[in-house]
Scaffold this motif. Structure first.
Motif, short mmCIF file in Angstrom:
data_model
loop_
_atom_site.label_atom_id
_atom_site.label_comp_id
_atom_site.label_asym_id
_atom_site.label_seq_id
_atom_site.Cartn_x
_atom_site.Cartn_y
_atom_site.Cartn_z
N LYS A 5 -23.65 -3.56 -50.92
CA LYS A 5 -22.81 -2.75 -51.80
C LYS A 5 -22.38 -1.46 -51.09
CE LYS A 5 -22.50 -0.71 -56.43
NZ LYS A 5 -21.56 0.28 -55.92
N ALA A 6 -23.30 -0.87 -50.35
CA ALA A 6 -23.00 0.37 -49.61
C ALA A 6 -21.91 0.11 -48.58
CB ALA A 6 -24.27 0.89 -48.94
N VAL A 7 -22.01 -1.04 -47.90
CA VAL A 7 -21.01 -1.40 -46.88
C VAL A 7 -19.65 -1.60 -47.56
CG1 VAL A 7 -20.30 -3.23 -45.28
CG2 VAL A 7 -22.66 -2.42 -45.27
N ASP A 9 -18.63 -0.39 -50.49
CA ASP A 9 -18.14 0.90 -51.00
C ASP A 9 -17.50 1.71 -49.88
OD1 ASP A 9 -19.00 0.19 -53.46
OD2 ASP A 9 -20.74 1.54 -53.52
N ALA A 10 -18.14 1.70 -48.71
CA ALA A 10 -17.61 2.44 -47.56
C ALA A 10 -16.27 1.86 -47.14
CB ALA A 10 -18.60 2.40 -46.41
N GLU A 11 -16.18 0.54 -47.19
CA GLU A 11 -14.93 -0.13 -46.80
C GLU A 11 -13.80 0.24 -47.76
OE1 GLU A 11 -14.01 -4.51 -46.13
OE2 GLU A 11 -15.92 -4.22 -45.08
N VAL A 12 -14.09 0.24 -49.05
CA VAL A 12 -13.09 0.60 -50.06
C VAL A 12 -12.68 2.06 -49.89
CG1 VAL A 12 -12.71 0.92 -52.54
CG2 VAL A 12 -13.83 -1.16 -51.72
N ALA A 13 -13.65 2.93 -49.65
CA ALA A 13 -13.37 4.36 -49.50
C ALA A 13 -12.51 4.65 -48.28
CB ALA A 13 -14.68 5.15 -49.42
N ALA A 14 -12.60 3.77 -47.28
CA ALA A 14 -11.84 3.98 -46.03
C ALA A 14 -10.36 3.66 -46.20
CB ALA A 14 -12.44 3.12 -44.93
N LYS A 15 -10.03 2.99 -47.30
CA LYS A 15 -8.62 2.63 -47.53
C LYS A 15 -7.97 3.68 -48.42
CE LYS A 15 -9.82 -2.22 -46.91
NZ LYS A 15 -10.56 -1.79 -45.75
N THR A 16 -7.13 4.48 -47.81
CA THR A 16 -6.59 5.65 -48.53
C THR A 16 -5.07 5.67 -48.62
OG1 THR A 16 -6.63 6.85 -46.45
CG2 THR A 16 -8.55 7.11 -47.87
N ILE A 17 -4.42 4.71 -47.94
CA ILE A 17 -2.96 4.75 -47.87
C ILE A 17 -2.35 4.23 -49.18
CG2 ILE A 17 -0.92 3.83 -46.66
CD1 ILE A 17 -2.86 3.43 -44.21
N GLU A 18 -1.33 4.95 -49.66
CA GLU A 18 -0.57 4.46 -50.82
C GLU A 18 0.84 4.22 -50.37
OE1 GLU A 18 -0.46 5.68 -54.89
OE2 GLU A 18 -2.24 6.92 -54.54
N LYS A 19 1.38 3.03 -50.66
CA LYS A 19 2.75 2.77 -50.24
C LYS A 19 3.36 1.63 -51.03
CE LYS A 19 3.81 0.46 -46.50
NZ LYS A 19 3.94 -0.28 -45.24
N GLY A 20 4.68 1.63 -51.09
CA GLY A 20 5.39 0.49 -51.65
C GLY A 20 5.30 -0.64 -50.65
N LEU A 21 4.90 -1.80 -51.11
CA LEU A 21 4.65 -2.92 -50.20
C LEU A 21 5.85 -3.84 -50.06
CD1 LEU A 21 1.14 -3.87 -51.62
CD2 LEU A 21 1.59 -2.62 -49.49
#
Ligand code: ATP
Ligand code: MG
Length: 189
Positions: A5-7, A9-21
């Protein structure tokens, strides 16, 4: 489990970009257009306006068109004027119809009230070189920040795949059509 779960959570937290796809649904299996319409539903549920341009005039009157009509102004639906003329093989007419549909797509791309734009079967128009690939890919790449665009259709061009953020290939594992089952209302149209 805790470590996993920690791994995660860290992976999710590392994704910070917001963009139109730029999303491409391609491949020989069923589900390209219907997956795009699923996204339309999701976007509408989030209060966004949706644009849809159909590059191949459906032979059928589709259920989704009736369903989305209930959203009124929140859905801008455009079916290509003439549609492809496979039977008459009138190439000039097909090209003119594709250009008209593409002009509509550009108009909707520029409309700031649209949050999701579906370009249904655009891949087919590109496959037949009825539209200039570089111009189309260039315009899609230059879309407004925040605008999501979904392109559907078999045989997506490599340049479009390269430009896209998300590409899904629908595989044909089994289709009832091969067993002689005709198009079913509510499933195919
Ligand atoms: P859908 O609109 O159902 O999501 P699609 O967009 O993936 O399908 P298209 O290439 O646009 O597929 O073809 C539209 C029609 O062809 C649909 O009625 C669909 O059921 C049918 N179809 C899709 N894949 C196959 C297949 N592998 N064999 C036969 N018919 C198919
Ligand atoms: Mg389709």
């Amino acid at each position: 489990m805790e470590k996993r779960k920690a791994v995660q959570d860290a992976e999710v937290a590392a994704k910070t970009i917001e963009k139109g796809l730029l999303i491409v649904n391609t491949g020989p299996g069923k589900g390209k257009t219907t997956a795009a319409l699923g996204l339309a539903l999701r976007a509408l549920g989030r209060g966004r306006r949706v644009g849809i341009v159909q590059f191949i005039k459906g032979a059928w009157d589709t259920g989704e068109k009736h369903a989305l009509a209930a959203f009124g102004e929140r859905v801008a639906w455009h079916t290509m004027g003439e549609g492809f003329t496979w039977e008459t093989q009138d190439k000039a007419r097909d090209i003119a119809a594709c250009r008209e549909a593409w002009a509509k797509a550009l108009e909707l791309m520029a409309d700031p009230t649209i949050g999701l734009l579906i370009l249904d079967e655009l891949n087919i128009a590109l496959r037949y070189d009825y539209l200039d690939l570089d111009a189309v890919v260039g315009a899609l790449q230059a879309r407004r920040p925040g605008l999501h665009v979904v392109v559907t259709g078999r045989n997506a061009k490599p340049a479009l795949i390269e430009a896209a953020d998300l590409v899904t290939e629908m595989g044909n594992v089994k289709h009832h059509f091969s067993a002689g089952v005709k198009a079913q209302e509510g499933i195919e149209f």
